[in-house]
Design a protein around this motif. Structure first.
Motif, PDB file in Angstrom:
ATOM      1  N   THR A 150     -29.985  -4.407   2.536  1.00  0.00           N
ATOM      2  CA  THR A 150     -31.416  -3.527   2.555  1.00  0.00           C
ATOM      3  C   THR A 150     -30.862  -1.867   2.486  1.00  0.00           C
ATOM      4  N   ASP A 151     -29.615  -1.723   3.201  1.00  0.00           N
ATOM      5  CA  ASP A 151     -29.092  -0.418   3.044  1.00  0.00           C
ATOM      6  C   ASP A 151     -28.621  -0.081   1.487  1.00  0.00           C
ATOM      7  N   ALA A 152     -27.927  -1.297   0.912  1.00  0.00           N
ATOM      8  CA  ALA A 152     -27.460  -0.997  -0.479  1.00  0.00           C
ATOM      9  C   ALA A 152     -28.829  -0.882  -1.319  1.00  0.00           C
ATOM     10  N   ALA A 153     -29.861  -1.488  -1.130  1.00  0.00           N
ATOM     11  CA  ALA A 153     -31.025  -1.364  -1.889  1.00  0.00           C
ATOM     12  C   ALA A 153     -31.728   0.005  -1.703  1.00  0.00           C
ATOM     13  N   ILE A 154     -31.717   0.680  -0.364  1.00  0.00           N
ATOM     14  CA  ILE A 154     -32.067   2.019  -0.069  1.00  0.00           C
ATOM     15  C   ILE A 154     -31.404   3.011  -0.934  1.00  0.00           C
ATOM     16  N   VAL A 155     -30.075   3.072  -0.816  1.00  0.00           N
ATOM     17  CA  VAL A 155     -29.304   3.864  -1.604  1.00  0.00           C
ATOM     18  C   VAL A 155     -29.588   3.684  -3.188  1.00  0.00           C
ATOM     19  N   ALA A 156     -29.704   2.649  -3.624  1.00  0.00           N
ATOM     20  CA  ALA A 156     -30.141   2.100  -5.126  1.00  0.00           C
ATOM     21  C   ALA A 156     -31.207   2.553  -5.453  1.00  0.00           C
ATOM     22  N   GLY A 157     -32.268   2.478  -4.623  1.00  0.00           N
ATOM     23  CA  GLY A 157     -33.743   3.295  -4.622  1.00  0.00           C
ATOM     24  C   GLY A 157     -33.707   4.441  -4.615  1.00  0.00           C
ATOM     25  N   SER A 203     -27.816  -4.299  -9.593  1.00  0.00           N
ATOM     26  CA  SER A 203     -27.618  -3.267  -8.288  1.00  0.00           C
ATOM     27  C   SER A 203     -27.628  -3.802  -7.142  1.00  0.00           C
ATOM     28  N   VAL A 204     -28.347  -4.870  -6.785  1.00  0.00           N
ATOM     29  CA  VAL A 204     -28.595  -5.285  -5.498  1.00  0.00           C
ATOM     30  C   VAL A 204     -28.012  -6.790  -5.469  1.00  0.00           C
ATOM     31  N   GLY A 247     -34.145  -5.613  -2.012  1.00  0.00           N
ATOM     32  CA  GLY A 247     -33.240  -5.589  -0.822  1.00  0.00           C
ATOM     33  C   GLY A 247     -33.894  -6.408   0.414  1.00  0.00           C
ATOM     34  N   PRO A 248     -35.065  -5.876   0.675  1.00  0.00           N
ATOM     35  CA  PRO A 248     -35.583  -6.676   2.213  1.00  0.00           C
ATOM     36  C   PRO A 248     -35.901  -8.163   1.733  1.00  0.00           C
TER      37      PRO A 248
END
Length: 408
Positions: A48-55, A247-248, A371-372
């Motif tokens: 989820t953190d990786a997805a937050i940064v990618a987002g 990316s995720v 991510g989630p």
């Protein structure tokens, strides 16, 4: 003989420099695709953190890409490319500097990723807008120029993730980002050498009156063109469903296996196929309909994604990655051709910017959903959740009459 050879080389010089600048800038971004998620996952271990940064990197692109074409048409193609890469270099270099001084956190990485990404669309739109002038200078066909240009991007995403994966193993994710900053600096130096008609400050009569009115003009032009509107909507669907894979999903999968180099190999495999597919387009365009190549691309992508969703052995994933790049390689040149052949010279930046923003609009949605989902239902289930809708998108494309205009 020497003078005869010098003339063709001189005519190709602008095209060579544009492709080299695109190669260097995209290589920097290719390294970041691997290094930044790896850095986040090393720190927190949460997809989820990786997805937050990618987002965070993708979300500002919606607004910035929408206005990027107006920036190009208002201030000029060359200066826009230079400023874009300058900001990208500074923002990327700030990450290792912050790591050595204040320390890194997910919110800080998200902010720096956003700053680094927000200027990319303007640089891309500026370089793409230069291609028709470079085409006239070189004497090549527009299909051949677009084929070469898109192949340069795929070469970058072959070099970037591969180098990034190797450098992470030797230097760590933080120090790897110094290489990214160097790539942007070299791109700046390349554009400084470029001399081409139409890349300076536009004439006052053709410049958009303001950022807002120029962007609205670009939106109206794209929406009123049935072909450009259709390509933009199809591209949005593909980006939303496919980009989270690179990316995720794959970063989370290979982080779990603790194999960063293999992540680089997979992205490299896609790029190898993409290079072949993009270069082949220059020859295929004279023999096959562009619509046919577009349908093969979307169908092939969807089938390969379903295969990847089973998370087979590495060699099967690599093979599917090559096939994805191979069938999807012509899509970039086809989209470029549609934009270039249907936009007037003074509006080309705005048309490219609006078309680019349609893809970026879908990116944040895909990242923030993927991510989630990974954290709640797992990597494989998320993979199928993205692959199956893509099969439906491919089926819809066969019934879109607008795509027939690609060959008119």
């Amino acid at each position: 003989m020497t003078a005869a050879l010098a003339t063709p080389v001189r005519r190709l010089r602008p095209l060579i420099l544009i492709n080299l600048a695109a190669l260097l800038s995209a290589t920097g971004n290719g390294i970041t695709i691997v290094a930044l998620p790896w850095l986040v996952l090393q720190q927190t271990g949460r997809a989820t953190d990786a997805a937050i940064v990618a987002g965070a990197a993708a979300l500002p692109l919606l607004l910035s890409s929408l206005f990027s074409g107006t920036v190009v048409d208002r201030f000029g193609r060359r200066i826009t490319s230079l400023v874009s890469d300058s900001f990208s270099a500074i923002s990327v270099a700030a990450i290792p500097i912050m790591a050595a001084t204040l320390g890194l956190s997910v919110p800080l990485l998200a902010v720096l990723a956003a700053i680094g990404a927000v200027f990319d669309p303007a640089g891309i739109a500026a370089r793409e807008s230069m291609l028709p002038a470079a085409t006239r200078e070189s004497g090549w066909s527009l299909d051949r120029v677009n084929s070469t240009y898109e192949a340069s991007f795929n070469v970058a995403y072959l070099i970037g993730p591969g180098v990034g994966g190797v450098l992470i193993g030797f230097l760590g994710a933080v120090n790897t980002l110094w290489v990214t900053a160097a790539c942007f600096a070299l791109s700046i130096g390349t554009v400084l050498l470029l001399k081409l008609d139409g890349t300076g400050t536009p004439d006052r009569e053709t410049r958009p009156a303001s950022m807002w009115t120029g962007t609205v003009e670009g939106l109206k032009f794209v929406w009123q063109s049935r072909l450009l509107r259709t390509i933009a909507l199809v591209d949005m669907a593909i980006v939303a469903l496919y980009m989270p894979v690179e990316s995720v999903l794959f970063p989370a999968y290979f982080t779990k296996l603790d194999r960063p180099t293999q992540l680089g190999w997979v992205v490299m495999a896609m790029s190898v196929g993409g290079i072949i597919g993009a270069l082949a387009y220059g020859a295929l365009a004279a023999r096959f309909q562009r619509r046919t190549m577009m349908l093969v691309a979307v169908s092939g992508l969807s089938v390969c994604m379903v295969g990847m969703a089973f998370l087979p052995s590495l060699w099967v994933i690599l093979t599917l990655g090559v096939l994805i790049g191979l069938v999807f390689g012509p899509v970039g040149p086809i989209a470029n051709y549609a934009m270039q052949s249907r936009s007037p010279e003074h509006m080309r930046g705005r048309v490219v910017g609006v078309m680019t923003s349609s893809a970026y609009a879908a990116g944040p949605l895909g990242y923030l959903v993927a991510g989630p989902l990974i954290d709640s239902v797992g990597i494989q289930a998320t993979f199928f959740g993205l692959a199956i809708p893509l099969v439906l998108v491919a089926a819809v494309c066969f019934g879109l009459p607008a795509l027939r205009e690609l060959d008119r």
